[in-house]
Design a protein around this motif. Structure first.
Motif, short mmCIF file in Angstrom:
data_model
loop_
_atom_site.label_atom_id
_atom_site.label_comp_id
_atom_site.label_asym_id
_atom_site.label_seq_id
_atom_site.Cartn_x
_atom_site.Cartn_y
_atom_site.Cartn_z
N VAL A 85 0.84 -1.21 0.00
CA VAL A 85 0.00 0.00 0.00
C VAL A 85 0.87 1.25 0.00
CG1 VAL A 85 -1.68 1.35 1.34
CG2 VAL A 85 -1.98 -1.12 1.09
N SER A 86 1.85 1.30 0.88
CA SER A 86 2.72 2.48 0.94
C SER A 86 3.52 2.65 -0.35
CB SER A 86 3.67 2.40 2.14
OG SER A 86 4.49 1.25 2.05
N ASP A 87 3.95 1.53 -0.92
CA ASP A 87 4.73 1.56 -2.17
C ASP A 87 3.89 2.11 -3.32
OD1 ASP A 87 6.98 1.22 -3.70
OD2 ASP A 87 6.94 -0.97 -3.71
N ILE A 88 2.62 1.73 -3.37
CA ILE A 88 1.72 2.25 -4.42
C ILE A 88 1.60 3.76 -4.32
CG2 ILE A 88 -0.70 2.36 -5.14
CD1 ILE A 88 -0.84 -0.68 -4.60
N LEU A 89 1.39 4.26 -3.13
CA LEU A 89 1.24 5.71 -2.95
C LEU A 89 2.52 6.45 -3.33
CD1 LEU A 89 -0.72 5.67 0.44
CD2 LEU A 89 -1.63 6.35 -1.80
N ILE A 90 3.67 5.90 -2.94
CA ILE A 90 4.95 6.53 -3.27
C ILE A 90 5.19 6.50 -4.77
CG2 ILE A 90 7.45 6.22 -3.09
CD1 ILE A 90 6.23 7.65 -0.70
#
Length: 405
Positions: free
Chosen positions: A225-230
């Motif tokens: 999830v965090s990787d997608i946002l970044i």
């Protein structure tokens, strides 16, 4: 143990790693001679901003779609034969662009030449995981990332020189001729230096990738999830960075100067890879990944306030620093993926991530058409969200330390 062997062991240069890294340099050099200038080539061929967004969106979408078959082919045939298939696909894409001088040919060829990085990554990470112990995986991934930055640094310099010498259309096509020759040499090198996988080392490939989702634990899903946002932060302005530098700002740079900016970015990344990898293999991984996300977030704002060559140098140093914990993030995916399914789960992770992020790449073109600054501010906002999420919910991993004998 001799000093050379000790250094090689410290850097994780064992098994087929040398052959793999040699191929990465050659194929990567061919890609990067031309790839960074494709947005300018598309504009010169009459494609417009939407064609740039289409190419960048395809880059992300194909990265997603190719990740799972890349993992499947690696499990089924082994890294050596799988990498040969991937090289041949990239070479076919280069031939299309060389043979047909139009922006449409770039889009068609991209289905093939964009395949190398995406489709080969699961096989590459599987090879790293197989030949190196857990306490050296970040170092192995860092060496792969470091070597990838050599062509990223040198390729745009040569590509920029070709564009300055022969123009934005002929220069790019000459760059693809060079890419084809280097990919052919890479095929020969990797087949000689990468050993054939033993049958016992291969996993039984999973035909239905959705079943692999059950193998992703909660920590890996939160990282996703965090990787997608970044990656929204990265990809919304990604293809337009060269347009900003060469077309939009008050004092535009030349093609060769943009090549220098890319070299600055990659040199910065290269300088930090090994010391960070060494420490990350021995400590909790979360702080290193979190620092990376902060640098991702800051780059769009730094770019927005850079309107001539020297401020852009500072912005591209910052862009290089975003690689601070990228090998650590990839090693963390390997650590969290189950044994016997690392290539397949790694491929599924990238399928899920890049399928979503492709939307950001397409959307970046529309935001750019409204206002380039809106594009950059939106990217910054997604970076803040991704960094905040990982700060709150992200986890790290601390393996047992391995000392090479």
């Amino acid at each position: 143990m001799t000093d050379n062997r000790r250094i090689a062991a410290f850097l994780g240069l064992r098994g087929g790693m040398v052959g793999l890294l040699g191929a990465v340099i050659l194929v990567g050099m061919g890609e990067k001679i031309a790839e960074r200038f494709l947005p300018v080539y598309l504009l010169a061929m009459g494609g417009g901003a939407i064609s740039i967004g289409l190419l960048n969106g395809l880059d992300n979408l194909l990265s997603a779609l190719y990740a799972v078959p890349g993992g499947w082919l690696s499990d089924r045939y082994g890294a050596r034969r799988a990498l040969l298939i991937f090289n041949l696909l990239a070479m076919f894409g280069f031939v299309i662009v060389i043979a047909v001088p139009s922006w449409g040919a770039v889009i068609v060829g991209s289905f093939f030449f964009l395949s190398w990085t995406a489709i080969s990554l699961p096989a590459t990470m599987s090879l790293v995981s197989r030949v190196l112990p857990a306490g050296q995986r970040t170092m192995g991934v860092a060496m792969h990332s470091l070597v990838r930055r050599v062509p990223m640094a040198l390729g745009p310099l040569l590509g920029g020189a070709l564009i300055d010498a022969y123009g934005e259309t002929t220069g790019v096509r000459y760059a693809f001729v060079a890419a084809l020759a280097m990919a052919l040499l890479a095929c020969v090198l990797q087949q000689k230096l990468i050993p054939e996988d033993r049958e016992a080392d291969r996993a039984t490939p999973e035909k239905n990738p959705l079943r692999l989702f059950a193998h992703m634990n909660s920590a890996l899903r939160r990282l996703l999830v965090s990787d997608i946002l970044i990656r929204f932060c990265e990809q919304i302005p990604y293809a337009f960075a060269v347009v900003w530098c060469m077309k939009t700002i008050e004092h535009p740079v030349t093609g060769f100067q943009f090549g220098i900016l890319t070299t600055v970015e990659m040199a910065t990344a290269v300088l930090i890879y090994l010391p960070v990898a060494y420490m990350a293999d021995r400590t909790e991984k979360k702080p290193w990944v979190l620092t990376t996300f902060v640098f991702f977030t800051l780059f769009p704002v730094a770019l927005m306030f850079s309107h001539s060559f020297w401020p852009l140098v500072g912005a591209f140093v910052l862009r290089g620093l975003k690689e601070f914990g990228e090998p650590t993030r990839k090693a963390l995916i390997l650590d969290l993926a189950p044994e016997g399914r690392k290539a397949a789960v790694f491929g599924l992770y990238y399928l899920m991530r890049d399928s979503v992020v492709a939307v950001a790449a397409f959307a970046g073109a529309f935001l750019w058409n409204v206002d380039p600054r809106l594009n950059l501010w939106t990217a910054f906002a997604f970076g803040v969200l991704g960094t905040a999420w990982f700060t709150w919910r992200g986890e790290g991993y601390r393996p047992a330390i391995h000392h090479a004998e």
